[in-house]
Structures are given as structure tokens and as C-alpha cells.
Enzyme design. Structure first.
Site, PDB file in Angstrom:
ATOM      1  N   ASP A   1       0.824  -1.208   0.000  1.00 10.11           N
ATOM      2  CA  ASP A   1       0.000   0.000   0.000  1.00 10.11           C
ATOM      3  C   ASP A   1       0.855   1.254   0.000  1.00 10.11           C
ATOM      4  OD1 ASP A   1      -1.531  -2.317   1.449  1.00 10.11           O
ATOM      5  OD2 ASP A   1      -3.024  -0.958   0.601  1.00 10.11           O
TER       6      ASP A   1
ATOM      7  N   LYS B   1      -0.793  -5.259   4.171  1.00 12.42           N
ATOM      8  CA  LYS B   1      -1.807  -5.805   5.065  1.00 12.42           C
ATOM      9  C   LYS B   1      -1.210  -6.399   6.340  1.00 12.42           C
ATOM     10  CE  LYS B   1      -5.113  -5.433   4.593  1.00 12.42           C
ATOM     11  NZ  LYS B   1      -5.759  -4.240   5.154  1.00 12.42           N
TER      12      LYS B   1
HETATM   13  C1  LIG Z   1      -2.361  -4.188  -4.976  1.00 16.91           C
HETATM   14  S1  LIG Z   1      -2.663  -3.337  -3.532  1.00 16.91           S
HETATM   15  C2  LIG Z   1      -3.223  -4.583  -2.519  1.00 16.91           C
HETATM   16  C3  LIG Z   1      -3.004  -4.294  -1.083  1.00 16.91           C
HETATM   17  O1  LIG Z   1      -4.134  -3.614  -0.521  1.00 16.91           O
HETATM   18  C4  LIG Z   1      -4.655  -4.435   0.507  1.00 16.91           C
HETATM   19  O2  LIG Z   1      -5.195  -3.705   1.571  1.00 16.91           O
HETATM   20  P1  LIG Z   1      -6.802  -3.512   1.662  1.00 16.91           P
HETATM   21  O3  LIG Z   1      -7.429  -4.829   1.302  1.00 16.91           O
HETATM   22  O4  LIG Z   1      -7.020  -3.096   3.103  1.00 16.91           O
HETATM   23  O5  LIG Z   1      -7.135  -2.403   0.690  1.00 16.91           O
HETATM   24  C5  LIG Z   1      -3.476  -5.270   0.965  1.00 16.91           C
HETATM   25  O6  LIG Z   1      -2.611  -4.543   1.783  1.00 16.91           O
HETATM   26  C6  LIG Z   1      -2.867  -5.599  -0.363  1.00 16.91           C
HETATM   27  O7  LIG Z   1      -1.562  -6.057  -0.353  1.00 16.91           O
END
Ligand SMILES: CSC[C@H]1O[C@H](OP(=O)(O)O)[C@H](O)[C@@H]1O
Length: 364
Positions: A255, A266
Site C-alpha cells: 500500500d 496488510k
Molecule cells: C495491490 S494493492 C493490494 C493491497 O491492498 C490491501 O489492503 P486492503 O485490502 O485493506 O485495501 C493489501 O494490503 C494488499 O496487499
């Protein structure tokens, strides 16, 4: 909230490739409600900035690139909602909407990258055009460009990542950095789609990724749909599958990558990175340049979102913890750059020392 326009509750694996989570149509965004997957494929029709804000904040749409693309369309909707004919007022509405959308989630830098790009484009356009309709059409073109670019960026990440994996390898991933988190293909999952297309057999091990279960609900779902070999694990199994020799590499999304190579991703990613290092397994991070934030010096400077306690005290509507118990629910953690074997971008692969290798990517 927008209307619901389809529901397909009988899910069967298909070879159609990644499921697309976003579709823009002139003055509305059709967005797959990822909270309802994998049981239901429901597309919401969003026509207001507030609906886009809500979709990002409540994770109907999630994943750094998908968040940025959605926010860009949210800015377009704000411009279209302006009913006056004064460019200076139009630009004010654009900036107001961008600042509002910037409050939806704090960690994924793609959100701010996309909003800044839209504000800059709108400012430039307002110096060229005085007709509001022309301004809106030109600004929409920028959002569509952000959307289209992401598809190519993800494909290129897949191309650069694929040579890191040999047929028969076991690869562990955490959360969902797939087609559902991006315009298509995904970042961390992109090499798996390309491997499938090219007859390279990889065994993917997907962590379920509590508490929102992006791995179980999204990664396992989209890879199964595409016919990719995927095994679902609970988050506390990473160590044993590594100890069994089932895992030859780890690849995750991100992120925000700080200037020194620290990686926000995450919650649970840092633990996987430590386990990978302990087992001598390479730990790769797939990141578009739009997720690399050279203005953030290190992981200590990355804002980490804390989400509602109910995500942990309940399990899809059933309470699983005592009322009143204290809860800590950070949505992300930071993996220090020392644990990152390489960062795979659309411009190629970079390794330590990230402080000097990351800026080089922006010069090519
Ligand atoms: C390709 S970005 C994906 C990245 O975003 C996710 O977080 P979230 O589901 O809270 O938006 C997670 O960190 C992923 O690795």
C-alpha cells in the site's frame, strides 16, 4: 447508495482470467462490492462522490490501485455535478472533492497519488478551457487514463516477476493483490496469471488474512476462477508450510513503499517476512511506481489505518469475543526493508540499497 445490478451466487471456476472490479460508464462507476465475495457477485452503480467515499472507507472497493482509480472517478463525478459555468468555481469543486476523498483511508498512497494527479490535471485544463462540458470531458479522460495505465502497469509487473518463479514452485501470498485490487491482473498475483497463460505450473498458497479475509474471500476466489492452483491457509500456518519445504518464494502487494524500501502492507505481512527470512525464502514485494512514496522517508512515517473493533470481535455477524474486551485492529503493518529481497515494479526489479535504487526507477 447505488443500485444493485447483478447477482451470480453459483460460482464456478472459469478460465476468463481476473474478475474486473471496476467499470466506468460516462457518469457512473460500476463497482464490485468486494465485501460480499465470494458468495455474491454484486455490482453497485455509484453516481456521487459520497458514494465513492463510502465504498472506499467501508472496503466495498479495496486494494491500493483500485482505491486510486475509484477516487479519480469520484473527482470526475464532482466536476459533473457542478451546475455553474465558471471555471474558477468548477476547479474549487474539484479540489473540495479531492480533499474529501483523501479522508476515506490513510495508508494506501495510490489514493493521494491519483487525487493529486487529478487536481493537477484539472488546474491545467482550467487554464486551457472555459467551457465546463469540455473541462469535464477532459478530466474524465485523465481518470480513464489512470485506469487503463494500471492494467498495463500490472501486466508489466507480472512480466518482470515471472522469471523469479520456476514451474513446480510453491509461492505464498498474503491478503489480495490481484485483479480485484487493481484494474486487472493485480500486482503480486500478476505473475500467477501470466504463468497460467504460458503453461508454467505454480502452486499458490494464500493466507486467509484475518480479519477481513481478503486471502480466503478474494485471492482464493479469483485464482480459482482463473484455474490457478491455489491452496488456502489460515494465517498461523505460514511457518509450517515453509518448514515442510512447500514454499520457495513469497510475493505480496503493498500500500506504500517508503523511500528507504520499508513496505506497508496488510497486517500480518511483517510476520510472513520474518518467517521467510528465517527459512531462507525470498520475500518479494510487487509495487507499481504509483505506490512508491519517495516523500515518506521510512516505514515509521507511514500512517497506519486502525479499523473498527467489530472486524475482530465478530466473525461475519457472529460475536466471537467478550463484550467490552480491548481490541487493537491496525489494517497494515510495516516490513523493514532489510526483510525485502526485491521490489518488482513495471520498470523492473530493484534491490538494496533501496534509498538509491528506488529514485532511479523514476528517471527511466
Ligand atoms: C495491490 S494493492 C493490494 C493491497 O491492498 C490491501 O489492503 P486492503 O485490502 O485493506 O485495501 C493489501 O494490503 C494488499 O496487499
Amino acid at each position: 447508495m447505488g443500485t444493485i445490478n447483478s447477482d451470480n451466487s453459483t460460482l464456478v471456476p472459469t478460465s476468463e482470467g481476473p474478475l474486473l472490479s471496476l467499470r466506468w460508464e460516462e457518469d457512473r462507476l460500476f463497482l464490485l462490492d468486494q465485501r460480499l465475495l465470494p458468495e455474491h457477485i454484486i455490482f453497485l452503480e455509484l453516481k456521487a462522490v459520497s458514494e465513492i467515499w463510502d465504498a472506499i472507507a467501508t472496503m466495498k472497493v479495496r486494494g491500493a490501485p483500485a482505491i486510486g482509480i475509484s477516487a479519480a472517478y469520484g473527482v470526475v463525478l464532482a466536476g459533473q455535478a457542478y451546475e455553474g459555468d465558471i471555471p474558477a468555481q468548477w476547479i474549487e469543486e474539484i479540489h473540495k472533492a479531492a480533499d474529501y476523498l483523501a479522508t476515506s483511508r490513510p495508508t494506501a498512497v495510490n489514493l493521494f497519488w491519483a487525487l493529486n494527479r487529478m487536481k493537477d490535471r484539472a488546474t491545467l485544463l482550467s487554464e486551457q478551457y472555459s467551457d465546463i462540458k469540455m473541462l469535464n470531458l477532459s478530466l474524465m479522460a485523465e481518470a480513464v487514463l489512470i485506469h487503463q495505465e494500471d492494467e498495463e502497469v500490472c501486466r508489466m509487473i507480472g512480466e518482470h516477476a515471472l522469471p523469479l518463479f520456476e514451474s513446480g514452485m510453491g509461492v505464498l501470498t498474503h491478503c489480495n493483490a490481484g485483479g480485484l485490487a487493481t484494474a486487472k491482473y493485480g500486482t503480486a498475483l500478476a505473475p500467477f496469471y501470466l504463468a497460467k497463460e504460458r503453461g508454467i505450473s505454480l502452486k499458490v498458497f494464500a493466507d486467509e488474512t484475518r480479519p477481513v479475509l481478503q486471502g480466503a474471500r478474494l485471492t482464493a476466489f479469483e485464482l480459482q476462477q482463473a484455474g490457478v492452483d491455489v491452496t488456502l491457509l489460515t494465517d498461523n500456518m505460514a511457518a509450517v508450510v515453509m518448514a515442510k519445504g512447500w514454499i520457495q518464494a513469497v510475493i505480496v502487494g503493498t500500500d506504500r513503499v517508503a523511500a528507504n524500501g520499508d513496505v506497508a502492507n496488510k497486517i500480518g505481512t511483517y510476520g510472513v517476512a520474518v518467517l521467510a527470512k528465517a527459512h531462507g525464502i525470498p520475500f518479494y514485494v510487487a509495487s507499481p511506481l504509483s505506490t512508491i512514496d519517495l516523500s515518506t522517508a521510512s516505514g515509521a512515517d507511514i500512517p497506519i489505518e486502525e479499523r473498527p473493533e467489530s472486524e475482530i470481535t465478530e466473525f461475519y455477524g457472529k460475536r466471537t469475543a467478550p463484550v467490552g474486551v480491548k481490541v487493537f485492529n491496525p489494517a497494515f503493518d510495516v516490513t523493514p526493508h532489510e526483510y525485502v529481497t526485491a521490489i518488482i515494479t513495471e520498470k523492473g526489479i530493484v534491490r538494496e540499497p533501496y534509498l538509491s535504487t528506488l529514485p532511479e526507477l523514476f528517471k527511466k
